[in-house]
Design a protein around this motif. Structure first.
Motif, mmCIF file in Angstrom:
data_model
loop_
_atom_site.group_PDB
_atom_site.id
_atom_site.type_symbol
_atom_site.label_atom_id
_atom_site.label_comp_id
_atom_site.label_asym_id
_atom_site.label_seq_id
_atom_site.Cartn_x
_atom_site.Cartn_y
_atom_site.Cartn_z
ATOM 1 N N ILE A 1 102.989 -46.003 -61.680
ATOM 2 C CA ILE A 1 102.367 -46.387 -62.935
ATOM 3 C C ILE A 1 100.904 -46.671 -62.669
ATOM 4 O O ILE A 1 100.551 -47.358 -61.715
ATOM 5 C CB ILE A 1 103.055 -47.621 -63.535
ATOM 6 N N SER A 2 100.052 -46.165 -63.525
ATOM 7 C CA SER A 2 98.619 -46.404 -63.438
ATOM 8 C C SER A 2 98.136 -46.984 -64.760
ATOM 9 O O SER A 2 98.663 -46.651 -65.823
ATOM 10 C CB SER A 2 97.869 -45.106 -63.152
ATOM 11 N N VAL A 3 97.127 -47.837 -64.672
ATOM 12 C CA VAL A 3 96.600 -48.501 -65.864
ATOM 13 C C VAL A 3 95.079 -48.474 -65.807
ATOM 14 O O VAL A 3 94.477 -48.747 -64.765
ATOM 15 C CB VAL A 3 97.086 -49.972 -65.935
ATOM 16 N N PHE A 16 90.526 -49.306 -62.919
ATOM 17 C CA PHE A 16 91.694 -48.434 -62.823
ATOM 18 C C PHE A 16 92.594 -48.987 -61.739
ATOM 19 O O PHE A 16 92.162 -49.197 -60.605
ATOM 20 C CB PHE A 16 91.268 -47.000 -62.484
ATOM 21 N N SER A 18 96.520 -48.707 -59.824
ATOM 22 C CA SER A 18 97.662 -47.822 -59.638
ATOM 23 C C SER A 18 98.481 -48.247 -58.435
ATOM 24 O O SER A 18 97.963 -48.811 -57.471
ATOM 25 C CB SER A 18 97.184 -46.383 -59.434
ATOM 26 N N GLY A 19 99.764 -47.930 -58.515
ATOM 27 C CA GLY A 19 100.630 -48.054 -57.353
ATOM 28 C C GLY A 19 100.424 -46.846 -56.458
ATOM 29 O O GLY A 19 99.512 -46.042 -56.672
ATOM 30 N N ASP A 20 101.275 -46.704 -55.465
ATOM 31 C CA ASP A 20 101.206 -45.573 -54.550
ATOM 32 C C ASP A 20 101.382 -44.277 -55.336
ATOM 33 O O ASP A 20 102.178 -44.204 -56.256
ATOM 34 C CB ASP A 20 102.316 -45.705 -53.507
ATOM 35 N N MET A 21 100.610 -43.270 -54.997
ATOM 36 C CA MET A 21 100.736 -41.971 -55.670
ATOM 37 C C MET A 21 100.427 -40.860 -54.683
ATOM 38 O O MET A 21 99.781 -41.073 -53.672
ATOM 39 C CB MET A 21 99.786 -41.894 -56.865
ATOM 40 N N THR A 23 99.058 -36.792 -54.716
ATOM 41 C CA THR A 23 98.510 -35.682 -55.479
ATOM 42 C C THR A 23 99.080 -34.348 -54.999
ATOM 43 O O THR A 23 98.758 -33.307 -55.547
ATOM 44 C CB THR A 23 96.965 -35.651 -55.375
ATOM 45 N N ALA A 32 100.369 -36.109 -58.648
ATOM 46 C CA ALA A 32 99.757 -36.947 -59.680
ATOM 47 C C ALA A 32 98.494 -36.272 -60.214
ATOM 48 O O ALA A 32 97.723 -35.681 -59.458
ATOM 49 C CB ALA A 32 99.411 -38.315 -59.100
ATOM 50 N N LEU A 34 95.059 -37.020 -61.770
ATOM 51 C CA LEU A 34 94.134 -38.140 -61.900
ATOM 52 C C LEU A 34 93.166 -37.892 -63.044
ATOM 53 O O LEU A 34 92.660 -36.780 -63.212
ATOM 54 C CB LEU A 34 93.371 -38.343 -60.588
ATOM 55 N N ILE A 44 94.150 -49.786 -55.803
ATOM 56 C CA ILE A 44 95.235 -48.835 -55.585
ATOM 57 C C ILE A 44 96.001 -49.200 -54.322
ATOM 58 O O ILE A 44 95.415 -49.599 -53.317
ATOM 59 C CB ILE A 44 94.682 -47.394 -55.507
#
Length: 195
Positions: A1-3, A16, A18-21, A23, A32, A34, A44
């Motif tokens: 989830i990113s906010v 910005f 975010s949890g672990d993501m 790409t 992901a 971005l 992050i």
């Protein structure tokens, strides 16, 4: 989830979080996407932030090669990983390489419920559901004592508890077996000590 949090006015700011993501495209989920925006602050989670990513194809080929070498020699393979994502991805890799057609590959623990969701949404082959270790049965003990080669995908990735510890305890005594650790290993965990 990113906010993305925006504060307007004279001192406008964009944060910005975010949890672990990842790409990178995976077999079970896409990379992901971005947003193309500028931010003032970026918060992050970065488990592997200090490491350069290794070539995914090379890692997958090594996994399949090591698993098949172990199984062909009569051993068992225990893949320890995160219940969400990592073990479903491991199943998809083994399925794509034909391992699941040659040898039984089972899924145990909390990874089963997540795998069911992945299968319902087409992210992993529905065959995974047929390979669940039934929680209230002798199935786990039958797998542990089995004499034929097989693979078990089980959480907890850092070997702190759960079914993976049970399999590991029984299979560690046999040098023909293979343990695969697919997750980051915190220095205070049994998985790190094993490495």
């Amino acid at each position: 989830i990113s906010v993305l949090i925006e504060k307007g006015g004279a001192n406008s700011r964009r944060v910005f979080m975010s949890g672990d993501m990842s790409t990178h495209e995976q077999h079970t989920v896409g990379g992901a996407l971005l947003p193309a925006i500028s931010v003032d602050y970026l918060l992050i989670e970065a488990t592997y932030g200090e490491h350069r990513s290794r070539n995914r194809q090379d890692l997958e080929e090594r996994l399949v090669r090591d698993v098949l070498r172990t199984l062909d020699a009569g051993g068992k393979v225990l893949v320890a990983g995160l219940a969400i994502g990592r073990l479903q991805e491991a199943f998809a890799i083994l399925k794509r390489a034909g391992v699941t057609e040659r040898y039984p590959v089972f899924v145990d623990g909390g990874a089963c419920e997540i795998a069911k969701i992945y299968a319902e949404h087409g992210a992993v082959d529905e065959a995974i559901v047929e390979q669940f270790v039934k929680a209230r049965s002798d199935m786990r003990w039958n797998l542990i004592s089995a004499t034929e080669p097989l693979v078990v995908l089980a959480p907890n990735g850092m070997l702190k508890g759960g079914p993976v510890v049970t399999y590991g305890f029984h299979w560690a005594r046999s040098p023909e077996n293979l343990f695969v650790l697919t997750s980051y290993q915190d220095p205070c965990t049994p998985g790190y000590k094993l490495l």
